[in-house]
Design a protein around this motif. Structure first.
Motif, PDB file in Angstrom:
ATOM      1  N   ALA A 144       0.660  -1.077  -0.012  1.00  0.00           N
ATOM      2  CA  ALA A 144       0.142  -0.013  -0.112  1.00  0.00           C
ATOM      3  C   ALA A 144       0.951   1.277   0.329  1.00  0.00           C
ATOM      4  O   ALA A 144       0.668   2.172  -0.581  1.00  0.00           O
ATOM      5  CB  ALA A 144      -1.116   0.111   1.226  1.00  0.00           C
ATOM      6  N   ASP A 145       2.028   1.337   0.577  1.00  0.00           N
ATOM      7  CA  ASP A 145       2.921   2.585   0.804  1.00  0.00           C
ATOM      8  C   ASP A 145       3.751   2.705  -0.459  1.00  0.00           C
ATOM      9  O   ASP A 145       4.006   3.823  -0.713  1.00  0.00           O
ATOM     10  CB  ASP A 145       3.929   2.369   1.694  1.00  0.00           C
ATOM     11  CG  ASP A 145       3.387   2.384   3.256  1.00  0.00           C
ATOM     12  OD1 ASP A 145       2.212   2.812   3.462  1.00  0.00           O
ATOM     13  OD2 ASP A 145       3.865   1.633   4.134  1.00  0.00           O
ATOM     14  N   GLN A 146       3.718   1.356  -1.290  1.00  0.00           N
ATOM     15  CA  GLN A 146       4.259   1.698  -2.870  1.00  0.00           C
ATOM     16  C   GLN A 146       3.246   2.332  -3.883  1.00  0.00           C
ATOM     17  O   GLN A 146       3.827   2.564  -4.924  1.00  0.00           O
ATOM     18  CB  GLN A 146       4.814   0.562  -3.200  1.00  0.00           C
ATOM     19  CG  GLN A 146       5.917  -0.069  -2.421  1.00  0.00           C
ATOM     20  CD  GLN A 146       6.359  -1.558  -2.762  1.00  0.00           C
ATOM     21  OE1 GLN A 146       5.948  -2.268  -3.596  1.00  0.00           O
ATOM     22  NE2 GLN A 146       7.376  -1.937  -2.112  1.00  0.00           N
ATOM     23  N   VAL A 147       2.158   2.516  -3.447  1.00  0.00           N
ATOM     24  CA  VAL A 147       1.217   3.154  -4.305  1.00  0.00           C
ATOM     25  C   VAL A 147       1.708   4.578  -4.712  1.00  0.00           C
ATOM     26  O   VAL A 147       1.738   5.392  -3.973  1.00  0.00           O
ATOM     27  CB  VAL A 147      -0.312   2.890  -3.986  1.00  0.00           C
ATOM     28  CG1 VAL A 147      -1.423   3.774  -4.864  1.00  0.00           C
ATOM     29  CG2 VAL A 147      -0.617   1.628  -3.625  1.00  0.00           C
TER      30      VAL A 147
ATOM     31  N   ASP B  27      -0.913   9.546 -13.395  1.00  0.00           N
ATOM     32  CA  ASP B  27      -2.241   9.890 -14.037  1.00  0.00           C
ATOM     33  C   ASP B  27      -3.323   8.562 -13.732  1.00  0.00           C
ATOM     34  O   ASP B  27      -4.538   9.167 -13.750  1.00  0.00           O
ATOM     35  CB  ASP B  27      -2.076   9.834 -15.608  1.00  0.00           C
ATOM     36  CG  ASP B  27      -1.128  11.256 -15.900  1.00  0.00           C
ATOM     37  OD1 ASP B  27      -1.122  12.163 -15.171  1.00  0.00           O
ATOM     38  OD2 ASP B  27      -0.337  11.111 -16.961  1.00  0.00           O
ATOM     39  N   GLY B  28      -2.834   7.538 -13.687  1.00  0.00           N
ATOM     40  CA  GLY B  28      -3.906   6.296 -13.270  1.00  0.00           C
ATOM     41  C   GLY B  28      -4.478   6.774 -11.883  1.00  0.00           C
ATOM     42  O   GLY B  28      -5.733   6.397 -11.744  1.00  0.00           O
ATOM     43  N   TYR B  29      -3.875   7.342 -10.987  1.00  0.00           N
ATOM     44  CA  TYR B  29      -4.460   7.388  -9.640  1.00  0.00           C
ATOM     45  C   TYR B  29      -5.454   8.534  -9.628  1.00  0.00           C
ATOM     46  O   TYR B  29      -6.498   8.644  -9.232  1.00  0.00           O
ATOM     47  CB  TYR B  29      -3.275   7.720  -8.693  1.00  0.00           C
ATOM     48  CG  TYR B  29      -3.856   7.844  -7.070  1.00  0.00           C
ATOM     49  CD1 TYR B  29      -4.052   6.905  -6.367  1.00  0.00           C
ATOM     50  CD2 TYR B  29      -4.412   9.073  -6.896  1.00  0.00           C
ATOM     51  CE1 TYR B  29      -4.743   6.939  -5.089  1.00  0.00           C
ATOM     52  CE2 TYR B  29      -4.849   9.428  -5.516  1.00  0.00           C
ATOM     53  CZ  TYR B  29      -4.970   8.247  -4.726  1.00  0.00           C
ATOM     54  OH  TYR B  29      -5.499   8.413  -3.604  1.00  0.00           O
ATOM     55  N   GLN B  30      -4.942   9.579 -10.579  1.00  0.00           N
ATOM     56  CA  GLN B  30      -6.151  10.682 -10.786  1.00  0.00           C
ATOM     57  C   GLN B  30      -7.286  10.077 -11.344  1.00  0.00           C
ATOM     58  O   GLN B  30      -8.600  10.642 -10.971  1.00  0.00           O
ATOM     59  CB  GLN B  30      -5.534  11.711 -11.639  1.00  0.00           C
ATOM     60  CG  GLN B  30      -6.495  13.088 -11.738  1.00  0.00           C
ATOM     61  CD  GLN B  30      -6.571  13.647 -10.595  1.00  0.00           C
ATOM     62  OE1 GLN B  30      -5.827  13.920  -9.631  1.00  0.00           O
ATOM     63  NE2 GLN B  30      -7.754  14.270 -10.345  1.00  0.00           N
TER      64      GLN B  30
ATOM     65  N   THR C 192      -5.414   3.505 -19.139  1.00  0.00           N
ATOM     66  CA  THR C 192      -4.250   4.186 -18.299  1.00  0.00           C
ATOM     67  C   THR C 192      -4.912   3.308 -16.850  1.00  0.00           C
ATOM     68  O   THR C 192      -3.924   2.948 -16.051  1.00  0.00           O
ATOM     69  CB  THR C 192      -4.195   5.649 -18.280  1.00  0.00           C
ATOM     70  OG1 THR C 192      -4.002   6.232 -19.570  1.00  0.00           O
ATOM     71  CG2 THR C 192      -3.476   6.053 -17.287  1.00  0.00           C
ATOM     72  N   LEU C 193      -6.049   3.353 -16.505  1.00  0.00           N
ATOM     73  CA  LEU C 193      -6.331   2.949 -15.161  1.00  0.00           C
ATOM     74  C   LEU C 193      -6.184   1.726 -15.060  1.00  0.00           C
ATOM     75  O   LEU C 193      -5.880   0.999 -13.953  1.00  0.00           O
ATOM     76  CB  LEU C 193      -7.795   3.450 -15.085  1.00  0.00           C
ATOM     77  CG  LEU C 193      -8.738   2.569 -13.796  1.00  0.00           C
ATOM     78  CD1 LEU C 193      -7.987   3.148 -12.548  1.00  0.00           C
ATOM     79  CD2 LEU C 193     -10.140   2.947 -13.833  1.00  0.00           C
TER      80      LEU C 193
ATOM     81  N   SER D 149       1.196   1.305  -9.723  1.00  0.00           N
ATOM     82  CA  SER D 149       2.333   1.858 -10.336  1.00  0.00           C
ATOM     83  C   SER D 149       2.324   1.893 -11.732  1.00  0.00           C
ATOM     84  O   SER D 149       2.361   0.979 -12.192  1.00  0.00           O
ATOM     85  CB  SER D 149       3.870   1.077  -9.706  1.00  0.00           C
ATOM     86  OG  SER D 149       4.754   1.778 -10.362  1.00  0.00           O
ATOM     87  N   PRO D 150       2.635   3.134 -12.488  1.00  0.00           N
ATOM     88  CA  PRO D 150       2.283   3.135 -13.839  1.00  0.00           C
ATOM     89  C   PRO D 150       3.227   2.549 -14.450  1.00  0.00           C
ATOM     90  O   PRO D 150       3.113   2.386 -15.833  1.00  0.00           O
ATOM     91  CB  PRO D 150       2.267   4.815 -14.047  1.00  0.00           C
ATOM     92  CG  PRO D 150       2.989   5.495 -12.837  1.00  0.00           C
ATOM     93  CD  PRO D 150       2.698   4.484 -11.771  1.00  0.00           C
TER      94      PRO D 150
END
Length: 291
Positions: free
Chosen positions: A181-184, A189-192, A252-253, A262-263
């Motif tokens: 979870a910490d590495q997310v 852009d995928g997180y947005q 992208t998602l 991680s993208p």
């Protein structure tokens, strides 16, 4: 009689008192043996009883510490709240039709105000000299109704609460899951897109999941194409039609989720370095073309 003979000015500080009276309770003949001095007799008993309960409570907290749940997530819309046990009757009251929603004021202000107001007025509504509950019908009836309603509503709240779902949503992540979870990457852009599409409400702000609302996504075993299908068609309790963006954003998602948040597939160099490598590769391709 001479002037002032036989008179004593007890209110004058210059006249010494004859002596202190012993701390003896008043003799109420109508209640023989039922009176005692407030200090120190009665007050000492109260202190001793309070000390016993305090020590017992401290031993209980040591033997059974308060259970810890995972870190609070304000974005988790699927969280099932539950107040402390002494507020469960009010919590259950707000579940009924005419005490919630448009009638929320009735459930939060009117009904509790009338109930507690009646209990406060009980000593004035029934102010007779009798001490037995059977001979004080108004005060006894108000107290009985209040206790009965509190016990019933508390029982109903406990019976209707989903304890399994509550335990699941409060379960803490283990060390491996916490590390994932910490590495997310929350700057990608995928997180947005993940946040804009509302995925964060059921799957957490770090893809860690939200208990019964949604599973974690940082260690999903689905590939990109499967994730795209699930986003559009749904799966299990997830209904279809949750995604309403473009195909490019969907790609992208799906890449972002498939790579565990991680993208660039977990490359520690970061997105900027990956873009630099792609630019360098494009430049080399152009040079080979020119040659």
């Amino acid at each position: 009689m001479q002037r002032g003979k036989g008179m004593k000015f007890v209110g004058d500080s210059r006249v010494p008192a004859e002596g202190r009276k012993p701390n003896i309770p008043k003799d109420y003949s109508e209640y023989p043996g039922k009176t005692e001095a407030f200090f120190p007799n009665f007050l000492l008993k109260e202190w001793m009883v309070g000390a016993v309960f305090l020590v017992g409570y401290l031993c209980l907290t040591v033997a059974h510490p308060s259970p810890l749940e995972r870190m609070a997530d304000p974005t988790d819309s699927g969280y099932i709240p539950l107040p402390d046990w002494y507020f469960l009757f009010l919590y259950q009251l707000l579940k009924y039709e005419y005490a919630s929603g448009d009638f929320n004021v009735i459930g939060t202000v009117v009904i509790p105000g009338l109930a507690f107001g009646a209990l406060l007025l009980a000593p004035w509504l029934d102010n007779g000299p009798e001490r037995r509950a059977s001979r004080r019908p108004i005060a006894s009836a108000l107290m009985f109704i209040g206790v009965l309603a509190t016990v019933y509503l508390t029982w109903e709240s406990v019976e209707n609460h989903d304890w399994e779902a509550a335990a699941e949503q409060g379960q803490m992540l283990d060390e491996e899951e916490a590390e994932l979870a910490d590495q997310v990457d929350t700057e990608a852009d995928g997180y947005q897109i993940y946040s804009d599409q509302g995925c964060i409400a059921c799957h957490g702000d770090q893809l860690q999941g939200a208990g019964s609302a949604g599973p974690p996504l940082f260690d999903t075993q689905y590939d990109v194409e499967t994730i795209k299908e699930i986003a559009v068609d749904g799966i299990g309790e997830m209904p279809p039609g949750q995604y309403d963006g473009s195909e490019e954003d969907l790609e992208t998602l799906a890449q972002y989720i498939a790579n565990g948040g991680s993208p660039d597939g977990g490359d520690e160099t970061g997105g900027d370095d990956a873009e630099g490598e792609e630019t360098a590769e494009d430049g080399e391709a152009e040079e080979e073309t020119e040659e």
